[in-house]
Design an enzyme around this catalytic site. Structure first.
Site, mmCIF file in Angstrom:
data_model
loop_
_atom_site.group_PDB
_atom_site.id
_atom_site.type_symbol
_atom_site.label_atom_id
_atom_site.label_comp_id
_atom_site.label_asym_id
_atom_site.label_seq_id
_atom_site.Cartn_x
_atom_site.Cartn_y
_atom_site.Cartn_z
ATOM 1 N N LYS A 79 -0.351 4.619 4.730
ATOM 2 C CA LYS A 79 -1.225 3.664 5.408
ATOM 3 C C LYS A 79 -0.681 3.381 6.806
ATOM 4 C CE LYS A 79 -3.750 -0.675 4.826
ATOM 5 N NZ LYS A 79 -5.027 -0.014 5.183
ATOM 6 N N HIS A 88 0.833 -1.196 0.000
ATOM 7 C CA HIS A 88 0.000 0.000 0.000
ATOM 8 C C HIS A 88 0.871 1.251 0.000
ATOM 9 C CE1 HIS A 88 -3.184 -2.803 1.240
ATOM 10 N NE2 HIS A 88 -4.035 -1.882 0.852
#
Length: 268
Positions: free
Chosen positions: A160, A156
């Site tokens: 995140k 990600h």
């Protein structure tokens, strides 16, 4: 058809703005309002925030007032805030759609308790593709058996805050369900140093962070002489907004309970 009034908590973030746009463009839905705790965003028109032009609805700061004015609320915030919003939704008997990840056991129990008073749709990932992948992973894990080692890799964007991702953990739970074991009994979330040989039956996780990656997930089934990989790559966060709005509309008229995207998509 009556329009479903949908509110967004955390409407000024990236996902919040996408949700505003998705609701505004979805037949049968209307933007009821939004909340935003950032001082520079509170009071701004939601349509302007989403790049649509004014909608005549300003971002507020009172979640209870938003819930009272809405038929459904969508929450992609943080665990502590999500629990509070679930309690408010339960008290008002309003639909709540949760896309927040990283909730601990106590917070999960709080969501489950709230679902006894209101319809709550909660999913680690709102996309159709990921939910189909969950079903495939469970089937493959059941059919291949313990001779195949399972490893889950996810990547990600650099911002995140939880790891492994909620979707990676959901994939791990699907694989564990296929084998008939609790994920917590077999997961390996990190490896460092002299770890020794891989424990039989374990489900491993590898977490990558960097750049602006929306979300990549791969489940590997590694056997002797072959490896099967099931992969989903998200290129646009709108898939999550689209799924969340679909979930809110699906929940209209449903009794209190804790639902998932499998219910919404008729996959259960």
């Amino acid at each position: 058809m009556n329009q479903c009034r949908i509110g967004i908590v955390g409407c000024g973030g990236r996902m919040g703005r996408m949700l505003i746009a998705e609701i505004a463009q979805t037949e049968g839905a209307v933007v009821a309002g939004g909340t935003e705790q950032t001082a520079t965003l509170a009071g701004q028109d939601l349509g302007t925030l989403a790049g649509l032009g004014p909608l005549g609805v300003a971002a507020g700061t009172d979640a209870a007032a938003l819930i009272a004015a809405s038929d459904a609320i969508i929450d992609f915030t943080v665990p502590a805030a999500t629990v509070r919003h679930a309690e408010l939704a339960a008290a008002a008997g309003k639909i709540l759609v949760i896309g927040t990840t990283g909730l601990d056991a106590a917070q999960t129990r709080a969501i489950e308790a709230a679902a006894r008073q209101a319809p709550i749709v909660w999913s680690a990932n709102m996309s159709l593709g990921v939910n189909l992948l969950l079903g495939l992973v469970e089937q493959v894990a059941a059919r291949l058996g313990p001779d195949y080692d399972i490893e889950i890799q996810e990547m990600h964007h650099r911002m995140k805050i939880d790891a492994p991702s909620g979707t990676a953990l959901a994939l791990g739970r699907a694989a564990a369900a296929g084998r008939g074991v609790p994920l917590e009994d077999v997961w390996v979330k990190s490896r460092d140093g002299h770890t020794g040989a891989r424990a039989g039956g374990s489900i491993g996780f590898a977490t990558l962070r960097g750049g602006d990656v929306v979300g990549d997930h791969t489940v590997m089934f590694a056997g002797l002489g072959e490896r099967l990989e099931l992969t989903h790559k998200a290129a646009d966060r709108r898939i999550y907004a689209r799924g969340a709005v679909r979930a809110a509309l699906w929940a209209v008229g449903r009794p209190p309970g804790l639902y998932g995207m499998k219910d919404v998509l008729g996959l259960r």
